[in-house]
Every structure is written in C-alpha cells, then in structure tokens.
Scaffold this motif. Sequence first.
Motif, PDB file in Angstrom:
ATOM      1  N   ALA A  11      -6.629  16.402  39.949  1.00  0.00           N
ATOM      2  CA  ALA A  11      -7.306  17.242  38.962  1.00  0.00           C
ATOM      3  C   ALA A  11      -8.816  17.081  39.002  1.00  0.00           C
ATOM      4  O   ALA A  11      -9.489  17.313  37.993  1.00  0.00           O
ATOM      5  N   GLY A  12      -9.359  16.698  40.164  1.00  0.00           N
ATOM      6  CA  GLY A  12     -10.807  16.686  40.326  1.00  0.00           C
ATOM      7  C   GLY A  12     -11.325  18.091  40.552  1.00  0.00           C
ATOM      8  O   GLY A  12     -10.619  19.084  40.312  1.00  0.00           O
ATOM      9  N   LEU A  13     -12.543  18.212  41.047  1.00  0.00           N
ATOM     10  CA  LEU A  13     -13.142  19.535  41.219  1.00  0.00           C
ATOM     11  C   LEU A  13     -12.338  20.402  42.190  1.00  0.00           C
ATOM     12  O   LEU A  13     -12.085  21.582  41.917  1.00  0.00           O
ATOM     13  N   ALA A  14     -11.922  19.839  43.324  1.00  0.00           N
ATOM     14  CA  ALA A  14     -11.187  20.629  44.315  1.00  0.00           C
ATOM     15  C   ALA A  14      -9.846  21.091  43.757  1.00  0.00           C
ATOM     16  O   ALA A  14      -9.455  22.259  43.903  1.00  0.00           O
ATOM     17  N   GLY A  15      -9.121  20.200  43.093  1.00  0.00           N
ATOM     18  CA  GLY A  15      -7.827  20.561  42.544  1.00  0.00           C
ATOM     19  C   GLY A  15      -7.930  21.579  41.417  1.00  0.00           C
ATOM     20  O   GLY A  15      -7.145  22.529  41.347  1.00  0.00           O
ATOM     21  N   ALA A  16      -8.915  21.389  40.536  1.00  0.00           N
ATOM     22  CA  ALA A  16      -9.085  22.311  39.413  1.00  0.00           C
ATOM     23  C   ALA A  16      -9.472  23.707  39.898  1.00  0.00           C
ATOM     24  O   ALA A  16      -8.948  24.712  39.407  1.00  0.00           O
ATOM     25  N   ILE A  32      -1.020  18.692  38.545  1.00  0.00           N
ATOM     26  CA  ILE A  32      -0.392  17.416  38.202  1.00  0.00           C
ATOM     27  C   ILE A  32      -1.337  16.266  38.510  1.00  0.00           C
ATOM     28  O   ILE A  32      -1.691  16.019  39.667  1.00  0.00           O
ATOM     29  N   ALA A  33      -1.769  15.551  37.462  1.00  0.00           N
ATOM     30  CA  ALA A  33      -2.626  14.374  37.626  1.00  0.00           C
ATOM     31  C   ALA A  33      -3.090  13.917  36.258  1.00  0.00           C
ATOM     32  O   ALA A  33      -3.213  14.732  35.331  1.00  0.00           O
ATOM     33  N   PRO A  34      -3.395  12.645  36.107  1.00  0.00           N
ATOM     34  CA  PRO A  34      -4.076  12.206  34.884  1.00  0.00           C
ATOM     35  C   PRO A  34      -5.480  12.811  34.861  1.00  0.00           C
ATOM     36  O   PRO A  34      -5.979  13.281  35.886  1.00  0.00           O
ATOM     37  N   PRO A  35      -6.139  12.824  33.705  1.00  0.00           N
ATOM     38  CA  PRO A  35      -7.512  13.342  33.657  1.00  0.00           C
ATOM     39  C   PRO A  35      -8.407  12.604  34.651  1.00  0.00           C
ATOM     40  O   PRO A  35      -8.296  11.396  34.833  1.00  0.00           O
ATOM     41  N   ALA A  36      -9.285  13.369  35.301  1.00  0.00           N
ATOM     42  CA  ALA A  36     -10.189  12.765  36.284  1.00  0.00           C
ATOM     43  C   ALA A  36     -11.201  11.865  35.583  1.00  0.00           C
ATOM     44  O   ALA A  36     -11.647  12.171  34.469  1.00  0.00           O
ATOM     45  N   PRO A  37     -11.576  10.730  36.188  1.00  0.00           N
ATOM     46  CA  PRO A  37     -12.581   9.856  35.572  1.00  0.00           C
ATOM     47  C   PRO A  37     -13.940  10.536  35.538  1.00  0.00           C
ATOM     48  O   PRO A  37     -14.212  11.469  36.290  1.00  0.00           O
ATOM     49  N   SER A  38     -14.788  10.068  34.641  1.00  0.00           N
ATOM     50  CA  SER A  38     -16.133  10.635  34.515  1.00  0.00           C
ATOM     51  C   SER A  38     -16.907  10.452  35.812  1.00  0.00           C
ATOM     52  O   SER A  38     -16.844   9.395  36.453  1.00  0.00           O
ATOM     53  N   ASP A  39     -17.640  11.483  36.204  1.00  0.00           N
ATOM     54  CA  ASP A  39     -18.373  11.478  37.473  1.00  0.00           C
ATOM     55  C   ASP A  39     -19.827  11.841  37.191  1.00  0.00           C
ATOM     56  O   ASP A  39     -20.139  12.958  36.769  1.00  0.00           O
ATOM     57  N   ARG A  40     -20.736  10.873  37.377  1.00  0.00           N
ATOM     58  CA  ARG A  40     -22.146  11.099  37.061  1.00  0.00           C
ATOM     59  C   ARG A  40     -22.910  11.718  38.223  1.00  0.00           C
ATOM     60  O   ARG A  40     -24.117  11.943  38.125  1.00  0.00           O
ATOM     61  N   ARG A  41     -22.243  12.013  39.326  1.00  0.00           N
ATOM     62  CA  ARG A  41     -22.926  12.582  40.476  1.00  0.00           C
ATOM     63  C   ARG A  41     -23.175  14.079  40.284  1.00  0.00           C
ATOM     64  O   ARG A  41     -22.712  14.685  39.322  1.00  0.00           O
ATOM     65  N   THR A  42     -23.906  14.662  41.214  1.00  0.00           N
ATOM     66  CA  THR A  42     -24.131  16.105  41.213  1.00  0.00           C
ATOM     67  C   THR A  42     -23.645  16.672  42.546  1.00  0.00           C
ATOM     68  O   THR A  42     -23.459  15.941  43.521  1.00  0.00           O
ATOM     69  N   ASN A 102     -27.666  23.268  42.318  1.00  0.00           N
ATOM     70  CA  ASN A 102     -27.283  21.869  42.191  1.00  0.00           C
ATOM     71  C   ASN A 102     -26.719  21.653  40.797  1.00  0.00           C
ATOM     72  O   ASN A 102     -27.386  21.938  39.787  1.00  0.00           O
ATOM     73  N   LEU A 103     -25.478  21.164  40.721  1.00  0.00           N
ATOM     74  CA  LEU A 103     -24.733  21.108  39.463  1.00  0.00           C
ATOM     75  C   LEU A 103     -24.278  19.694  39.160  1.00  0.00           C
ATOM     76  O   LEU A 103     -23.809  18.973  40.054  1.00  0.00           O
ATOM     77  N   PRO A 104     -24.354  19.270  37.905  1.00  0.00           N
ATOM     78  CA  PRO A 104     -23.770  17.977  37.523  1.00  0.00           C
ATOM     79  C   PRO A 104     -22.249  18.078  37.507  1.00  0.00           C
ATOM     80  O   PRO A 104     -21.681  19.019  36.947  1.00  0.00           O
ATOM     81  N   ASN A 105     -21.589  17.121  38.126  1.00  0.00           N
ATOM     82  CA  ASN A 105     -20.138  17.214  38.310  1.00  0.00           C
ATOM     83  C   ASN A 105     -19.356  17.222  37.000  1.00  0.00           C
ATOM     84  O   ASN A 105     -18.403  17.994  36.837  1.00  0.00           O
ATOM     85  N   ALA A 106     -19.725  16.348  36.050  1.00  0.00           N
ATOM     86  CA  ALA A 106     -18.938  16.229  34.816  1.00  0.00           C
ATOM     87  C   ALA A 106     -18.949  17.524  34.001  1.00  0.00           C
ATOM     88  O   ALA A 106     -17.877  18.013  33.606  1.00  0.00           O
TER      89      ALA A 106
END
Length: 400
Positions: A11-16, A32-42, A102-106
């Motif tokens: 359920a990260g960016l690619a899956g979503a 299907i996945a638990p919530p993705a952990p917080s990601d401070r990257r861009t 350029n986008l913040p991932n979270a």
Amino acid sequence: MDHYDIAIIGAGLAGALAAIALSRDGRSVALIAPPAPSDRRTTALMDEAIGFLGKLDLGNEVAALGAPLATLRIIDGTDRLLRAPVVTFRAAEIGLEAFGYNLPNAPLLEVLNARFADSPSISRIDARLESLEEHPAACTLTLTEGRAVTASLVIGADGRRSLVREARGIETRTWSYPQTAVVLNFAHERSHENVSTEFHTQQGPFTQVPLPGHRSSLVWVMTPAQAAEMVTRDAAALSLAVEQRMQSMLGKVTVDSEPQAFPLSGMAATRFGKGRIILVGEAAHAFPPIGAQGLNLSLRDVMALVSMLADAPSIAADIGDRYDRRRRADILSRTVSVDLLNRSLLTGFLPVQMVRTGGLQALSSAGALRSLVMQEGLRPGSAIRSVLGGLREKIGRHSA
C-alpha cells in the motif's frame, strides 16, 4: 471466500496508484497491506507521470502539493583534471512549462488514500500476505488471521523484500555501491526559481530539488563514513555543510527536517511477471535515487498494465508472461543507465572521465542533442521515434 479481479499486495505509492488506476474500468480491486509507514522523502514526478495522474483526475490535486521543475542544472563539482561545463536543461526548450513536480511522499500518499473512499471498486484490507498459490483460473491468497481471498491477477507492489516475488519463485540480481545517500529538506534565503541543481562530486551526486516556497529537498550521496558523521551533526553544522556544498547559491540554509541515511544498492528481478503474477515498483526493480527514475519507472509499470487490460474482456492466465516481455527493455535500459552514470562518477579511470566530460560538453553546446535527451528522459523511446520520423520525412522529400 471473497473473489477479486485484482489483488494488490503493498500500500505504498506504487500499490496505491495501481489500485486507483486499475479500478477505473469497473474491475474489483483488493489493496492488501497494513498502512504504509510515514515517509519524509520527496519524489520528482516527470511530465509523463503527471499526465497519467491527470487521466486519473489526480493531476491538479497532486501538482498543488509540490513545486514545478522548470530547469535542471548539472555542475561538475569534482576536482579532477577533466571537468565538464555546466549543463542546463530548460523545459521551455521542448515546449513545456515544467519537466514535472517535486512532491513530498507523505502528503501524496494521503491524497491517494483519500481517493479510496470514493472508489467502490477498491476494497482496503489491513492484513499481511502469508502464502500465495496459483491455479489455472485464479490465485489463492492466505492472509494474516487466517483470512483467504482469491484473485484473477495478483500484483506484487510490496517492495524489495517482496513476498509475492518470493512465493512465485522469482529470483533477483542485487548489487551494492560504496555510497550512502543522506536525505533531508531545508529552507533557504533566496528563491530557487524552480531550478533543480545537481552537483556531480567524486563521491556521487548532490541533488537539490525545489519544494514550494523557499524550501528544497536534498539527496546527498557520499561515502558511508561521511554519511554516518553527517547525520550526527547538529542542525547548525549540517545547514552550513549544505550551504557550502551549494556554493551559497540559495543564500543562508536552514535544515528543517531530520536527516535520514540510506545505503545505496540496486536490485532487478529476473522476471517481472509470470502466469497470473505481476511485479511493479521496487518489487521488480530498485536502484539509487539518481535521475528521478524510481517512482516514474513504477508508474510506467502501472501504465503498461492499464493498457494491457483496457480492452481485455477477462484476465488471461499468461498475462504475467506478456507483461514481462513488454516491460523488460524499459526496465533494464533504465537500470543500466542509472548504474553507469553513478559508476562514472566514482571511477578514476581517465578514459571514462573523458567520455563523461565529452558527453556533457556536447549536451552543453548542442541544442538539438539536448532536446533529444530531454525528450527521451521524459518519455522513453520518444527520441528514437523523433529521429526516425525525421529520416522518413527526408526520404519522402527526396523520393517525391
């Protein structure tokens, strides 16, 4: 037992993004996945990816999160005898306002998660994959807590340690680099004017990418020892190091996020699909954060699959094999190009330095070549099609 047309693991960016894109034709999708952990990257999403998000009615909403990349600048920051000239790529040269955003991932993932509520075809299942069995007509997925579902197609978007890839017995080729990337965000005194600057150093790239306002994100590649020391510095010392490496181009710098360090490595699956199984994103390919290739390549995975399913009345048992053939050239060519670029910065071998310097010199002085390179970077294969189209036009004029 619930059945879905498509089950996506991860359920990260690619899956979503895959879930949203593949649910639009009415097919039932289980994410299907638990919530993705917080990601401070861009992430820098290029024009092709932004255009695809526009087709999903996400383009304006996503672009509003980030800063446009109107200009990309490469500066040779080495102290070698052969140094390349500054190369500047302007989106206006190829008729665009920006190469991408350029986008913040979270916040980006929050936008995608909010879309699930408006998509009745998507079922969000907070569970982990335990096992996967493929049968002629469908796949059976056993999840945590004993739940089981079936799906006509299973997409592994579950990262480098993909359980889907492992369950299907697909091997990988992995490699590592003597480098670590330090990732952070910083505020600065002067406007970046939507310019991204990449210094090529002997340890690797130092890449500043605009964020909204007087802020930028940074990927600073260096030796593991340097990175270990860098992330222990206090905010003032770290800010000064960034400012000095940037030659004070943006004035005073203030690091405003916790730095993170990521050892650099690469991975490519030996197959990208097999039977009713398909791999996308870092389940299929992963390489250093160089040249904004990661999520853009993952989105091309999704775009290819959307195209393959667009007119298909049902999901064929060999879709994974056909997907593998379709994606192989793009994935492998991008993987090799990023690897060669990174290794060319590390080598002290003079002939390699000469080739790299000569290439950048040609890009700096030849506008037509620079335009072709920009087109190819944004849309793989477009430069070749442009050249072939020009040749056909010339042949047609001569034969008329």
